[in-house]
Design a protein around this motif. Structure first.
Motif, PDB file in Angstrom:
ATOM      1  N   ARG A   1      20.575  54.414  62.815  1.00 37.56           N
ATOM      2  CA  ARG A   1      20.640  54.032  61.735  1.00 37.56           C
ATOM      3  C   ARG A   1      22.156  54.092  60.767  1.00 37.56           C
ATOM      4  O   ARG A   1      22.741  53.298  59.973  1.00 37.56           O
ATOM      5  CB  ARG A   1      19.721  55.071  60.387  1.00 37.56           C
ATOM      6  CG  ARG A   1      18.289  56.100  61.204  1.00 37.56           C
ATOM      7  CD  ARG A   1      17.372  56.564  60.408  1.00 37.56           C
ATOM      8  NE  ARG A   1      16.071  56.536  61.333  1.00 37.56           N
ATOM      9  CZ  ARG A   1      15.225  56.067  59.698  1.00 37.56           C
ATOM     10  NH1 ARG A   1      15.355  55.921  58.700  1.00 37.56           N
ATOM     11  NH2 ARG A   1      14.018  55.909  60.712  1.00 37.56           N
TER      12      ARG A   1
ATOM     13  N   ALA B   1      23.087  51.237  62.205  1.00 42.91           N
ATOM     14  CA  ALA B   1      23.577  50.159  60.954  1.00 42.91           C
ATOM     15  C   ALA B   1      24.275  49.631  60.110  1.00 42.91           C
ATOM     16  O   ALA B   1      24.735  48.609  59.917  1.00 42.91           O
ATOM     17  CB  ALA B   1      21.902  49.815  61.273  1.00 42.91           C
ATOM     18  N   GLU B   2      24.210  50.803  59.936  1.00 40.05           N
ATOM     19  CA  GLU B   2      24.928  51.146  57.960  1.00 40.05           C
ATOM     20  C   GLU B   2      26.286  50.436  58.289  1.00 40.05           C
ATOM     21  O   GLU B   2      26.884  49.838  57.562  1.00 40.05           O
ATOM     22  CB  GLU B   2      24.781  52.378  57.451  1.00 40.05           C
ATOM     23  CG  GLU B   2      23.454  52.959  57.206  1.00 40.05           C
ATOM     24  CD  GLU B   2      23.439  53.964  57.161  1.00 40.05           C
ATOM     25  OE1 GLU B   2      24.024  54.890  56.644  1.00 40.05           O
ATOM     26  OE2 GLU B   2      22.388  54.363  55.942  1.00 40.05           O
TER      27      GLU B   2
ATOM     28  N   ALA C   1      22.359  41.359  58.025  1.00 37.55           N
ATOM     29  CA  ALA C   1      21.429  42.130  58.293  1.00 37.55           C
ATOM     30  C   ALA C   1      21.849  42.692  60.157  1.00 37.55           C
ATOM     31  O   ALA C   1      22.227  42.134  61.060  1.00 37.55           O
ATOM     32  CB  ALA C   1      19.741  42.069  58.618  1.00 37.55           C
TER      33      ALA C   1
ATOM     34  N   TYR D   1      17.733  46.619  60.041  1.00 39.75           N
ATOM     35  CA  TYR D   1      18.135  47.175  58.650  1.00 39.75           C
ATOM     36  C   TYR D   1      18.923  45.881  57.992  1.00 39.75           C
ATOM     37  O   TYR D   1      19.919  44.838  57.961  1.00 39.75           O
ATOM     38  CB  TYR D   1      19.512  48.176  58.820  1.00 39.75           C
ATOM     39  CG  TYR D   1      19.461  49.068  57.344  1.00 39.75           C
ATOM     40  CD1 TYR D   1      19.397  49.367  56.862  1.00 39.75           C
ATOM     41  CD2 TYR D   1      21.078  48.570  57.026  1.00 39.75           C
ATOM     42  CE1 TYR D   1      19.850  50.316  55.417  1.00 39.75           C
ATOM     43  CE2 TYR D   1      21.833  49.126  56.522  1.00 39.75           C
ATOM     44  CZ  TYR D   1      20.500  49.942  54.906  1.00 39.75           C
ATOM     45  OH  TYR D   1      21.577  50.217  54.127  1.00 39.75           O
ATOM     46  N   ASP D   2      18.512  45.650  56.502  1.00 36.03           N
ATOM     47  CA  ASP D   2      19.371  44.278  56.019  1.00 36.03           C
ATOM     48  C   ASP D   2      19.717  45.188  54.215  1.00 36.03           C
ATOM     49  O   ASP D   2      19.601  44.843  53.618  1.00 36.03           O
ATOM     50  CB  ASP D   2      17.527  43.815  55.446  1.00 36.03           C
ATOM     51  CG  ASP D   2      16.674  44.447  54.483  1.00 36.03           C
ATOM     52  OD1 ASP D   2      16.657  46.004  54.365  1.00 36.03           O
ATOM     53  OD2 ASP D   2      15.550  43.397  54.413  1.00 36.03           O
TER      54      ASP D   2
ATOM     55  N   THR E   1      15.905  48.475  53.663  1.00 37.18           N
ATOM     56  CA  THR E   1      15.188  49.585  54.264  1.00 37.18           C
ATOM     57  C   THR E   1      15.390  49.275  55.627  1.00 37.18           C
ATOM     58  O   THR E   1      16.132  48.554  56.290  1.00 37.18           O
ATOM     59  CB  THR E   1      13.622  48.960  54.343  1.00 37.18           C
ATOM     60  OG1 THR E   1      13.455  47.777  54.482  1.00 37.18           O
ATOM     61  CG2 THR E   1      13.487  48.895  52.300  1.00 37.18           C
ATOM     62  N   PHE E   2      14.642  50.863  56.578  1.00 35.51           N
ATOM     63  CA  PHE E   2      15.046  50.705  57.844  1.00 35.51           C
ATOM     64  C   PHE E   2      13.930  49.983  58.627  1.00 35.51           C
ATOM     65  O   PHE E   2      12.243  50.879  57.687  1.00 35.51           O
ATOM     66  CB  PHE E   2      15.596  51.762  58.665  1.00 35.51           C
ATOM     67  CG  PHE E   2      17.058  52.532  58.481  1.00 35.51           C
ATOM     68  CD1 PHE E   2      18.070  51.387  59.409  1.00 35.51           C
ATOM     69  CD2 PHE E   2      17.372  52.482  57.422  1.00 35.51           C
ATOM     70  CE1 PHE E   2      18.936  51.733  59.287  1.00 35.51           C
ATOM     71  CE2 PHE E   2      18.596  53.073  57.311  1.00 35.51           C
ATOM     72  CZ  PHE E   2      19.820  52.670  58.385  1.00 35.51           C
TER      73      PHE E   2
ATOM     74  N   GLU F   1      13.313  38.643  58.449  1.00 32.76           N
ATOM     75  CA  GLU F   1      12.670  39.860  58.616  1.00 32.76           C
ATOM     76  C   GLU F   1      10.578  39.663  60.242  1.00 32.76           C
ATOM     77  O   GLU F   1      10.832  40.783  61.026  1.00 32.76           O
ATOM     78  CB  GLU F   1      11.686  40.999  58.779  1.00 32.76           C
ATOM     79  CG  GLU F   1      10.816  42.127  58.955  1.00 32.76           C
ATOM     80  CD  GLU F   1      10.649  43.437  57.503  1.00 32.76           C
ATOM     81  OE1 GLU F   1       9.658  43.898  57.828  1.00 32.76           O
ATOM     82  OE2 GLU F   1      10.936  43.522  56.629  1.00 32.76           O
TER      83      GLU F   1
END
Length: 268
Positions: free
Chosen positions: A163, A166-167, A176, A195-196, A199-200, A235
Protein backbone atom coordinates in the motif's frame (compact mmCIF):
# COMPACT_ATOMS: atom_id res chain seq x y z
CA UNK A 1 -4.65 12.61 -35.55
CA UNK A 2 -7.34 10.74 -37.49
CA UNK A 3 -10.75 10.06 -36.00
CA UNK A 4 -11.23 7.23 -33.48
CA UNK A 5 -14.83 6.57 -34.54
CA UNK A 6 -15.30 2.94 -35.50
CA UNK A 7 -17.59 0.00 -34.82
CA UNK A 8 -14.47 -1.96 -33.95
CA UNK A 9 -12.38 -0.65 -31.03
CA UNK A 10 -8.68 -0.30 -31.74
CA UNK A 11 -5.91 -0.61 -29.15
CA UNK A 12 -2.20 0.05 -29.65
CA UNK A 13 0.80 -1.71 -28.12
CA UNK A 14 4.24 -0.10 -28.06
CA UNK A 15 6.60 -2.88 -27.09
CA UNK A 16 9.41 -5.27 -27.93
CA UNK A 17 9.15 -8.38 -30.08
CA UNK A 18 9.12 -11.94 -28.75
CA UNK A 19 9.61 -14.38 -31.66
CA UNK A 20 8.19 -17.20 -29.53
CA UNK A 21 4.92 -15.30 -29.14
CA UNK A 22 4.65 -15.76 -25.39
CA UNK A 23 5.34 -12.16 -24.44
CA UNK A 24 5.92 -8.76 -26.01
CA UNK A 25 3.81 -7.27 -28.75
CA UNK A 26 2.91 -10.73 -30.11
CA UNK A 27 1.26 -11.61 -26.80
CA UNK A 28 -0.39 -8.18 -26.70
CA UNK A 29 -1.93 -8.66 -30.15
CA UNK A 30 -3.21 -12.12 -29.19
CA UNK A 31 -4.78 -10.62 -26.06
CA UNK A 32 -6.41 -7.80 -28.03
CA UNK A 33 -7.87 -10.34 -30.48
CA UNK A 34 -9.14 -12.59 -27.70
CA UNK A 35 -11.00 -9.63 -26.20
CA UNK A 36 -12.56 -8.49 -29.47
CA UNK A 37 -10.25 -5.52 -30.10
CA UNK A 38 -8.25 -4.79 -33.26
CA UNK A 39 -4.56 -4.34 -32.48
CA UNK A 40 -2.05 -1.80 -33.75
CA UNK A 41 1.61 -2.43 -32.83
CA UNK A 42 4.78 -0.33 -32.74
CA UNK A 43 8.01 -2.26 -32.24
CA UNK A 44 10.70 -0.82 -29.96
CA UNK A 45 13.27 -3.62 -29.88
CA UNK A 46 13.90 -6.94 -31.59
CA UNK A 47 14.61 -9.61 -28.98
CA UNK A 48 16.08 -13.03 -29.70
CA UNK A 49 14.39 -15.03 -26.98
CA UNK A 50 12.26 -18.02 -26.11
CA UNK A 51 10.26 -18.72 -22.97
CA UNK A 52 13.32 -19.25 -20.79
CA UNK A 53 16.24 -17.38 -22.38
CA UNK A 54 17.07 -13.98 -23.85
CA UNK A 55 19.97 -14.38 -26.29
CA UNK A 56 20.25 -10.92 -27.89
CA UNK A 57 18.50 -7.54 -28.10
CA UNK A 58 18.60 -4.89 -30.82
CA UNK A 59 16.80 -1.59 -30.05
CA UNK A 60 14.93 0.15 -32.86
CA UNK A 61 16.11 3.71 -33.58
CA UNK A 62 14.01 6.21 -31.59
CA UNK A 63 13.26 8.08 -34.84
CA UNK A 64 11.77 4.93 -36.34
CA UNK A 65 9.66 4.30 -33.24
CA UNK A 66 8.31 7.84 -33.58
CA UNK A 67 7.74 7.37 -37.33
CA UNK A 68 5.68 4.23 -36.69
CA UNK A 69 3.42 6.16 -34.33
CA UNK A 70 3.11 9.09 -36.73
CA UNK A 71 2.08 6.99 -39.72
CA UNK A 72 -0.51 5.05 -37.71
CA UNK A 73 -1.95 8.32 -36.45
CA UNK A 74 -2.51 9.47 -40.03
CA UNK A 75 -4.98 6.64 -40.49
CA UNK A 76 -6.72 6.04 -37.18
CA UNK A 77 -6.60 6.99 -33.50
CA UNK A 78 -6.57 4.07 -31.04
CA UNK A 79 -9.06 4.21 -28.20
CA UNK A 80 -6.46 2.88 -25.76
CA UNK A 81 -2.77 2.06 -25.72
CA UNK A 82 -0.17 0.29 -23.63
CA UNK A 83 3.60 0.43 -23.40
CA UNK A 84 5.85 -2.53 -22.69
CA UNK A 85 9.60 -2.99 -23.12
CA UNK A 86 11.14 0.28 -24.34
CA UNK A 87 14.84 -0.67 -24.40
CA UNK A 88 16.49 2.62 -23.42
CA UNK A 89 16.01 6.22 -22.32
CA UNK A 90 15.97 7.62 -25.86
CA UNK A 91 13.06 5.38 -26.86
CA UNK A 92 11.17 6.15 -23.63
CA UNK A 93 11.49 9.86 -24.33
CA UNK A 94 10.48 9.45 -27.98
CA UNK A 95 7.37 7.49 -27.00
CA UNK A 96 6.35 9.97 -24.30
CA UNK A 97 6.97 12.95 -26.58
CA UNK A 98 4.90 11.45 -29.40
CA UNK A 99 2.00 10.45 -27.13
CA UNK A 100 1.84 14.08 -26.00
CA UNK A 101 2.25 15.57 -29.46
CA UNK A 102 -0.41 13.36 -31.03
CA UNK A 103 -2.75 13.75 -28.03
CA UNK A 104 -3.08 9.98 -27.69
CA UNK A 105 -5.06 8.42 -24.82
CA UNK A 106 -3.33 8.16 -21.45
CA UNK A 107 -1.36 4.91 -21.71
CA UNK A 108 -1.38 1.75 -19.65
CA UNK A 109 2.28 1.68 -18.63
CA UNK A 110 3.82 -1.72 -17.98
CA UNK A 111 7.16 -0.49 -16.57
CA UNK A 112 9.39 -3.23 -17.93
CA UNK A 113 12.37 -2.57 -15.67
CA UNK A 114 13.02 -5.82 -13.78
CA UNK A 115 11.78 -9.28 -14.73
CA UNK A 116 9.94 -11.45 -12.23
CA UNK A 117 13.17 -13.48 -12.01
CA UNK A 118 15.12 -10.35 -11.00
CA UNK A 119 16.92 -9.61 -14.30
CA UNK A 120 17.28 -5.90 -15.19
CA UNK A 121 15.64 -5.12 -18.54
CA UNK A 122 16.49 -1.43 -18.94
CA UNK A 123 19.40 0.68 -17.68
CA UNK A 124 19.29 3.32 -14.94
CA UNK A 125 18.84 6.16 -17.46
CA UNK A 126 15.90 4.35 -18.99
CA UNK A 127 14.35 3.79 -15.59
CA UNK A 128 14.69 7.48 -14.76
CA UNK A 129 13.05 8.37 -18.08
CA UNK A 130 10.14 6.04 -17.30
CA UNK A 131 9.72 7.77 -13.92
CA UNK A 132 9.97 11.34 -15.19
CA UNK A 133 8.50 11.22 -18.69
CA UNK A 134 6.17 8.22 -19.07
CA UNK A 135 4.54 7.53 -15.71
CA UNK A 136 3.21 11.12 -15.40
CA UNK A 137 1.23 10.46 -18.61
CA UNK A 138 -0.17 7.11 -17.47
CA UNK A 139 -3.77 6.14 -16.92
CA UNK A 140 -2.39 3.27 -14.85
CA UNK A 141 1.00 1.72 -14.07
CA UNK A 142 1.27 -2.08 -13.69
CA UNK A 143 4.56 -2.99 -11.93
CA UNK A 144 5.44 -6.41 -10.58
CA UNK A 145 6.80 -6.57 -7.02
CA UNK A 146 10.44 -6.02 -8.02
CA UNK A 147 9.52 -3.04 -10.22
CA UNK A 148 7.29 -1.54 -7.51
CA UNK A 149 10.16 -1.82 -5.02
CA UNK A 150 12.41 0.08 -7.42
CA UNK A 151 9.89 2.76 -8.34
CA UNK A 152 8.88 3.34 -4.70
CA UNK A 153 12.38 2.78 -3.28
CA UNK A 154 11.10 0.51 -0.50
CA UNK A 155 11.22 -3.20 0.31
CA UNK A 156 7.87 -4.93 -0.12
CA UNK A 157 7.42 -7.62 2.50
CA UNK A 158 3.80 -7.13 3.58
CA UNK A 159 0.41 -5.84 2.48
CA UNK A 160 1.16 -2.59 4.32
CA UNK A 161 4.36 -2.16 2.31
CA UNK A 162 2.46 -2.73 -0.95
CA UNK A 163 0.00 0.00 0.00
CA UNK A 164 2.83 2.39 0.82
CA UNK A 165 4.53 1.57 -2.49
CA UNK A 166 1.29 2.21 -4.38
CA UNK A 167 0.94 5.61 -2.73
CA UNK A 168 4.52 6.56 -3.62
CA UNK A 169 4.16 5.40 -7.24
CA UNK A 170 0.94 7.38 -7.62
CA UNK A 171 2.84 10.51 -6.55
CA UNK A 172 4.98 10.11 -9.69
CA UNK A 173 1.93 11.36 -11.61
CA UNK A 174 -0.10 8.37 -12.78
CA UNK A 175 -3.87 8.28 -12.33
CA UNK A 176 -3.78 4.78 -10.82
CA UNK A 177 -1.48 1.86 -10.08
CA UNK A 178 -1.94 -1.88 -9.78
CA UNK A 179 0.88 -3.81 -8.14
CA UNK A 180 0.93 -7.42 -9.30
CA UNK A 181 1.41 -9.85 -6.45
CA UNK A 182 1.65 -13.13 -8.32
CA UNK A 183 5.26 -13.73 -7.27
CA UNK A 184 4.80 -13.08 -3.55
CA UNK A 185 5.68 -16.28 -1.73
CA UNK A 186 3.76 -15.23 1.40
CA UNK A 187 0.45 -14.93 -0.48
CA UNK A 188 -1.59 -18.14 -0.69
CA UNK A 189 -3.70 -16.51 -3.38
CA UNK A 190 -2.43 -14.38 -6.25
CA UNK A 191 -3.45 -10.93 -5.02
CA UNK A 192 -3.03 -7.73 -7.01
CA UNK A 193 -3.46 -4.32 -5.36
CA UNK A 194 -5.26 -1.52 -7.23
CA UNK A 195 -5.06 2.07 -6.00
CA UNK A 196 -6.52 5.17 -7.65
CA UNK A 197 -5.73 7.75 -4.98
CA UNK A 198 -9.03 7.22 -3.19
CA UNK A 199 -9.41 3.54 -2.36
CA UNK A 200 -7.35 0.37 -2.28
CA UNK A 201 -8.89 -2.69 -3.91
CA UNK A 202 -7.52 -6.20 -3.42
CA UNK A 203 -8.01 -8.40 -6.48
CA UNK A 204 -7.62 -12.01 -5.41
CA UNK A 205 -7.32 -14.94 -7.77
CA UNK A 206 -6.37 -18.59 -7.47
CA UNK A 207 -2.67 -19.32 -7.47
CA UNK A 208 -2.09 -21.56 -10.50
CA UNK A 209 0.49 -24.30 -9.95
CA UNK A 210 3.36 -24.59 -12.41
CA UNK A 211 6.03 -22.07 -11.47
CA UNK A 212 4.74 -19.08 -13.41
CA UNK A 213 4.14 -18.49 -17.09
CA UNK A 214 6.00 -16.45 -19.69
CA UNK A 215 4.29 -13.19 -20.61
CA UNK A 216 1.70 -12.77 -17.86
CA UNK A 217 2.61 -9.13 -17.30
CA UNK A 218 2.32 -8.34 -21.00
CA UNK A 219 -1.07 -10.02 -21.27
CA UNK A 220 -2.34 -8.30 -18.12
CA UNK A 221 -1.49 -4.77 -19.27
CA UNK A 222 -2.74 -5.51 -22.80
CA UNK A 223 -6.03 -6.78 -21.40
CA UNK A 224 -6.47 -3.57 -19.40
CA UNK A 225 -5.94 -1.58 -22.60
CA UNK A 226 -8.40 -3.82 -24.47
CA UNK A 227 -11.14 -3.28 -21.89
CA UNK A 228 -10.47 0.47 -21.90
CA UNK A 229 -10.81 0.43 -25.69
CA UNK A 230 -14.17 -1.28 -25.26
CA UNK A 231 -15.33 1.56 -23.01
CA UNK A 232 -14.94 0.02 -19.55
CA UNK A 233 -13.93 2.07 -16.52
CA UNK A 234 -10.37 1.83 -15.25
CA UNK A 235 -11.23 -0.34 -12.24
CA UNK A 236 -13.50 -2.60 -14.30
CA UNK A 237 -10.73 -2.92 -16.90
CA UNK A 238 -8.29 -4.08 -14.21
CA UNK A 239 -10.83 -6.57 -12.87
CA UNK A 240 -11.47 -7.88 -16.38
CA UNK A 241 -7.73 -8.22 -17.03
CA UNK A 242 -7.32 -10.18 -13.81
CA UNK A 243 -10.06 -12.62 -14.88
CA UNK A 244 -8.57 -12.92 -18.36
CA UNK A 245 -5.05 -13.78 -17.19
CA UNK A 246 -6.40 -16.26 -14.62
CA UNK A 247 -8.35 -18.07 -17.33
CA UNK A 248 -5.39 -18.00 -19.69
CA UNK A 249 -3.10 -19.45 -17.00
CA UNK A 250 -5.52 -22.33 -16.43
CA UNK A 251 -5.15 -23.20 -20.12
CA UNK A 252 -1.40 -22.62 -20.37
CA UNK A 253 0.88 -25.09 -22.12
CA UNK A 254 4.59 -25.70 -22.77
CA UNK A 255 6.67 -25.91 -25.92
CA UNK A 256 9.86 -27.94 -25.64
CA UNK A 257 11.59 -27.34 -22.30
CA UNK A 258 10.38 -23.76 -21.90
CA UNK A 259 8.22 -22.12 -19.26
CA UNK A 260 4.46 -22.28 -19.49
CA UNK A 261 2.92 -20.17 -22.26
CA UNK A 262 -0.44 -18.51 -21.87
CA UNK A 263 -3.41 -19.48 -23.98
CA UNK A 264 -4.22 -15.91 -25.03
CA UNK A 265 -7.44 -17.00 -26.70
CA UNK A 266 -9.20 -17.54 -23.38
CA UNK A 267 -12.25 -15.32 -23.64
CA UNK A 268 -12.74 -12.60 -21.03
Amino acid sequence: MASSNSKHPVALTIAGSDPGGGAGLQADLKTFAALGVYGYSVITEVIAQNSWKVADVEPVAPELVEAQLDVLALEFSPRALKTGALANAAIVKAVARTIERLKMPAPVVDPVIVSSAGARLIGPKGERAIRKRLIPLAAIVTPNIAEAEGLADIQIDSDAAIRKAAEKILKLGAHAVVIKGGHREDDKSATDFFYDGRTFVELKGPRIAGGGAHGTGCAFSAAIAAYLARGASLEDSVRGAKRFVTMALKQSFKLGKGRALLDHFARG
